[in-house]
Structures are given as structure tokens and as C-alpha cells.
Scaffold this motif. Structure first.
Motif, mmCIF file in Angstrom:
data_model
loop_
_atom_site.group_PDB
_atom_site.id
_atom_site.type_symbol
_atom_site.label_atom_id
_atom_site.label_comp_id
_atom_site.label_asym_id
_atom_site.label_seq_id
_atom_site.Cartn_x
_atom_site.Cartn_y
_atom_site.Cartn_z
ATOM 1 N N ARG A 81 -17.147 -13.950 13.831
ATOM 2 C CA ARG A 81 -18.046 -12.610 14.437
ATOM 3 C C ARG A 81 -18.641 -11.928 13.219
ATOM 4 O O ARG A 81 -18.492 -11.754 12.276
ATOM 5 N N VAL B 225 -12.447 -16.082 14.519
ATOM 6 C CA VAL B 225 -11.690 -15.378 16.136
ATOM 7 C C VAL B 225 -11.620 -16.581 16.522
ATOM 8 O O VAL B 225 -11.047 -17.345 17.688
ATOM 9 N N ASP C 83 -15.232 -10.990 11.074
ATOM 10 C CA ASP C 83 -13.309 -11.525 11.528
ATOM 11 C C ASP C 83 -13.740 -12.963 11.930
ATOM 12 O O ASP C 83 -14.260 -13.308 12.918
#
Length: 493
Positions: free
Chosen positions: A241, A248, A246
Motif C-alpha cells: 500500500r 498487504v 505496508d
């Protein structure tokens, strides 16, 4: 399978910077329309219903001119043009539209330096502009002007990041230019319950090709947000992201086996980077949202246009509506799921729903499929069938636009990548992404939909009133341009 004979034209030779193009589409919606926006002066077009062999319309468009054709009853269509155009098929019942990527002005790349923007339908929060460049570049400058050259935005965006411009409206022409000669941009329309194939995030790699190793895209929260990753060989990849870096989702070689796909759900309204771990460029990606169910079948309601690896090797899922693979050249030999098929120009083979298909072809083809519920709020930009041996990485700068080099003080010169809530082009009450209901049309300056009028020159389409928004329908000279059109026939296999 049904098909129509090619049309023969007695036309002047195309300009040196333009070549004949073949576009194809499927359609499940009697209220859908084909919008043809001109990129170059003197462009002629013809549209055929491939199931009946009957003409849908014909005409001409100049640069910054539009023609619109209704598609009532048309399920498989062919658009032939003498030069590249910006072609869009879809229908908007609810101020939503579809998820799609805008091609560059040459049509064959979706990452590049010059884009003509014309949105038949547009949510104010739906546009995403991603930029990239060489290692030494930290940010990439872009300009957006209207068709008269008036600046709408001028901004620098951090490399490998995105920006959402506010103030753009439907049914107006804009031109997006990447100022840096080594930089490139990609323009996505991110809508609720939409889906589209994602271009590799590189100018050369996006030329007539879907297969790569690095992809940037947005998903939507209306149905939860989703992506599908097609593996052309055993590989691994990570989905990151952009907002917080992050990771994911991670796909390993067991998940991303060659000839398989992975479906990733729950991505919400956000922007992402998908990168393969191996050196080889072995992935293709769909991105968007879902409606009516969960899984790859229900990505959409929308249509995706797929060329796989240069139109010769395509993995594609039939979803809920199925689709078709289209040939632009005679004597095109295909293997579809192991079965041999011979197609002539403008012939097609239907693809069944609910099945992962593998298409191999000795000449370039295009596969279009559709998913989700019934189509009533969808839309996609059509892609020309790949050219044999095409190299379009150096021909993506729009010519003959006599504008000043910079926008000056009227432009938006911020260098951050946040939504520009303070710019004077943001006419909405707030600049927050519409993550709550996904269906609230935020465009505060909608253009009234033009009336259904008969097009000039026997087009059978309607043209835009010149008094509206500074542009006009461009097929008034169609009768003269197409006076040499000769026998229209039909052929069936």
C-alpha cells in the motif's frame, strides 16, 4: 462465432504520424454508447456490428471533436480508424462509470508523456495520476491544460507516487503533459464496482503489452476492493500500500504458479504497488472492485481489454459474462485452451464464462471479457490490437500543440502528493475521497448530457453542440470523407 468482412476504403493515405487502427469490444447493455474523441485532424472511422455484419455508424473526427454512437442490440463490435482515437464504450446510470486506464495519445501505450483526456463520465474523486522516472529523478513535473492551452494544473509529483487532481469535469477536453523528458505518467479512473487490466509501470513495457514485473494501481471500497494477479511463469510478488508502505499481500511460487491466478480481496479505497520478486517480468494484473459476489468472476460490473504478452500469449478469466477474442489480421491461427482456431480479420471466437482461458496466437489478437452483475454503470477505454514488431516508446509526445512552455502563476505548483484541497480548481465542499457510500457524485460542475441528435454525414450517431463546453461534434464532413466506402459484406465460419 460470427464475423463481418472488412470494409474497403477509398481514402487518402493516413498522415505520417497516424496509422490505421483496429479496436474491438463486447457489450451487454442496450443503453451503452461508443464515444469517439479525436486526437488528430482528418481521422475517419467506421463501426461494425460483428454479429450481423451491419454498420453501426461512420464518420470523421478532428482533434478535440467527439462523435457518440448508440449500441442498442450490438454485442460484438469493431471500430476501424485511419488514425489513433480515444474510444470509450460504456453507460452511466448513477454517476459512477467504470474503472479504466487512459491510453496515451498514440493509443498503444498506457504509460507515457502525452495524454488527451476526455471523460464521457467522471466522478470528481476518481482520477489517479501515477508518475515514474529513472533512478536519479526524485519527482516528475506534469501540466494539465484545457483544449485552448489554458492551464488547469501544474505540479510536481514524487516519483513512484500518485496525485488525484480536482476540478476536472466530464465531457471536456484536457491535455496532460509530462514535462521531464525522462519521466512518464499513467492515468487511472478508479470507480466503484469496476475492473480493468493494469499496464506495466514503464513506457516501453506498456506498449501493446500487459505482462511485466511492476504495477501501480488504485482499488475502490464500494464492494471491498480487489485485484487479480495472473502468473505467466512460476514467480513470487508482494503487494504494498502506497500510503503507509505496508505489505498487504505476498504471493509465493506455490500461489503464483505459471498458468494460475491469485485473487486478493478487501483492498479498500487505496493505491498500491505490485512487484514481482524474480527478475523475469511474468505477471499481469486486474484491479478494481466487485459487485454481486466475491471472487474474480465478480470483479466489475465492467469490461477489461487484454493483450497479454503483445497479443500473442494471453491468460484471461471469463468471469460472469464471458467475452471474445478478436483477430485484426487474416489467417490468424490460435490455440484457445488447447483447441486450434483459425480466424480471419474481424472474426472472433467467444470465451465462456467462469473459466480461466489461455490464448496463444501467431498474430496479435485482443481479448475482452466482463464480470460482475448486469452492466448499467460501467465504462472502458478501448485498446487497439497490437502491431507486429511495434516499438512505441519514442512516439508518445503529442505534436503540433502551439502552447507556452509553462503554465505560469495560474498553475498549481505544489510539490506534495496530497489531494489538493486548497486549490481554486477544487469546487467541492471537501476534498476527502468518497469512501462511505461510493455512489455520491462529487462533481460540482456537471455538464448537461447532450440531446440525442442525428449526426451529420450519415453517421447515425450524435455530435456535440459547439456551444457546449467549447467543443463540437467532428463528423460534419463524414459524407465527403467516406464517399469512397464500398461494399459491406458478411462472412461466417
Amino acid at each position: 462465432m460470427r464475423a463481418a468482412l472488412p470494409l474497403a476504403f477509398l481514402l487518402a493515405a493516413p498522415a505520417a504520424h497516424g496509422l490505421p487502427e483496429d479496436y474491438f469490444a463486447i457489450n451487454e447493455d442496450d443503453e451503452a454508447e461508443l464515444t469517439i474523441a479525436g486526437l488528430l485532424d482528418g481521422t475517419s472511422f467506421e463501426v461494425l456490428d460483428l454479429e450481423t455484419g451491419e454498420p453501426v455508424g461512420a464518420g470523421g473526427v478532428d482533434r478535440f471533436r467527439v462523435a457518440i454512437l448508440p449500441l442498442d442490440g450490438v454485442r460484438r463490435l469493431h471500430l476501424s480508424t485511419t488514425q489513433p482515437v480515444l474510444a470509450h464504450v460504456g453507460r452511466d446510470c448513477c454517476g459512477v462509470g467504470g474503472t479504466t486506464f487512459v491510453p496515451t495519445w498514440n493509443g498503444h501505450t498506457r504509460v507515457g508523456r502525452s495524454f488527451v483526456l476526455y471523460f464521457p463520465m467522471l466522478r470528481a474523486d476518481s482520477v489517479r495520476i501515477f508518475v515514474t522516472g529513472p533512478p536519479a529523478v526524485d519527482e516528475v513535473a506534469i501540466r494539465i491544460r484545457d483544449e485552448d492551452g489554458t492551464c488547469v494544473h501544474e505540479r510536481s509529483i514524487a516519483k513512484d507516487d500518485h496525485w488525484s487532481p480536482w476540478g476536472l469535469v466530464a465531457r471536456r477536453f484536457y491535455v496532460l503533459e509530462v514535462v521531464d523528458p525522462d519521466g512518464a505518467a499513467m492515468v487511472q479512473i478508479n470507480a466503484p464496482n469496476g475492473v480493468e487490466s493494469v499496464p506495466p509501470f514503464d513506457r516501453a513495457a506498456s506498449c501493446d503489452n500487459d505482462v511485466g514485473g511492476r504495477f501501480f494501481f488504485a482499488t475502490h471500497s464500494w464492494g471491498g476492493g480487489a485485484a487479480s494477479v495472473f502468473a505467466y511463469a512460476d514467480t513470487s510478488a508482494t503487494l504494498t500500500r502506497l500510503s503507509d508502505s505496508d505489505v498487504v499481500w505476498t504471493g509465493d511460487p506455490d500461489t503464483l504458479r505459471g498458468g494460475n491466478f491469485a485473487y486478493v480481496s478487501g483492498l479498500g479505497l487505496a493505491e498500491y504497488r505490485l512487484a514481482r520478486s524474480a527478475v523475469e517480468e511474468t505477471l499481469a494484473v486486474w484491479a478494481g472492485d466487485v459487485e454481486g459476489g466475491e471472487g474474480i468472476d465478480w470483479m466489475g460490473d465492467d469490461q477489461s481489454q487484454n493483450v497479454g504478452s503483445f497479443g500473442r500469449d494471453i491468460w484471461v478469466h471469463g468471469q460472469t459474462h464471458g467475452g471474445a477474442v478478436f483477430a485484426a489480421l487474416d489467417d490468424t491461427t490460435l490455440s484457445i485452451d488447447g483447441a486450434d482456431v483459425l480466424l480471419q480479420a474481424q472474426e472472433f471466437e467467444d470465451l465462456t464464462s467462469g473459466v480461466l482461458h489461455h490464448i496463444l496466437a501467431d498474430r496479435p489478437v485482443l481479448a475482452a471479457v466482463g464480470g460482475g452483475n448486469g452492466w448499467n454503470d460501467w465504462g472502458t477505454y478501448l485498446r487497439p490490437v497490437p502491431r507486429i514488431g511495434a516499438d512505441c516508446s519514442d512516439v508518445d509526445v503529442l505534436d503540433a500543440l502551439e502552447w507556452a512552455d509553462d503554465c505560469g502563476a495560474d498553475g498549481d505548483t505544489d510539490t506534495d502528493t496530497d489531494t489538493d484541497a486548497d486549490a481554486d480548481t477544487d469546487t467541492d465542499a471537501d476534498a476527502d475521497a468518497d469512501a462511505d457510500d461510493g455512489l455520491d457524485l462529487l462533481d460540482a460542475s456537471p455538464t448537461p448530457r447532450p440531446p440525442k441528435e442525428g449526426g451529420a454525414g450519415g453517421c447515425g450517431c450524435r455530435t456535440i453542440d459547439p456551444s457546449r463546453r467549447g467543443f463540437a461534434g467532428g463528423n460534419g464532413a463524414a459524407a465527403a470523407v467516406l464517399a469512397g466506402v464500398i461494399a459491406l459484406g458478411r462472412r461466417r465460419r
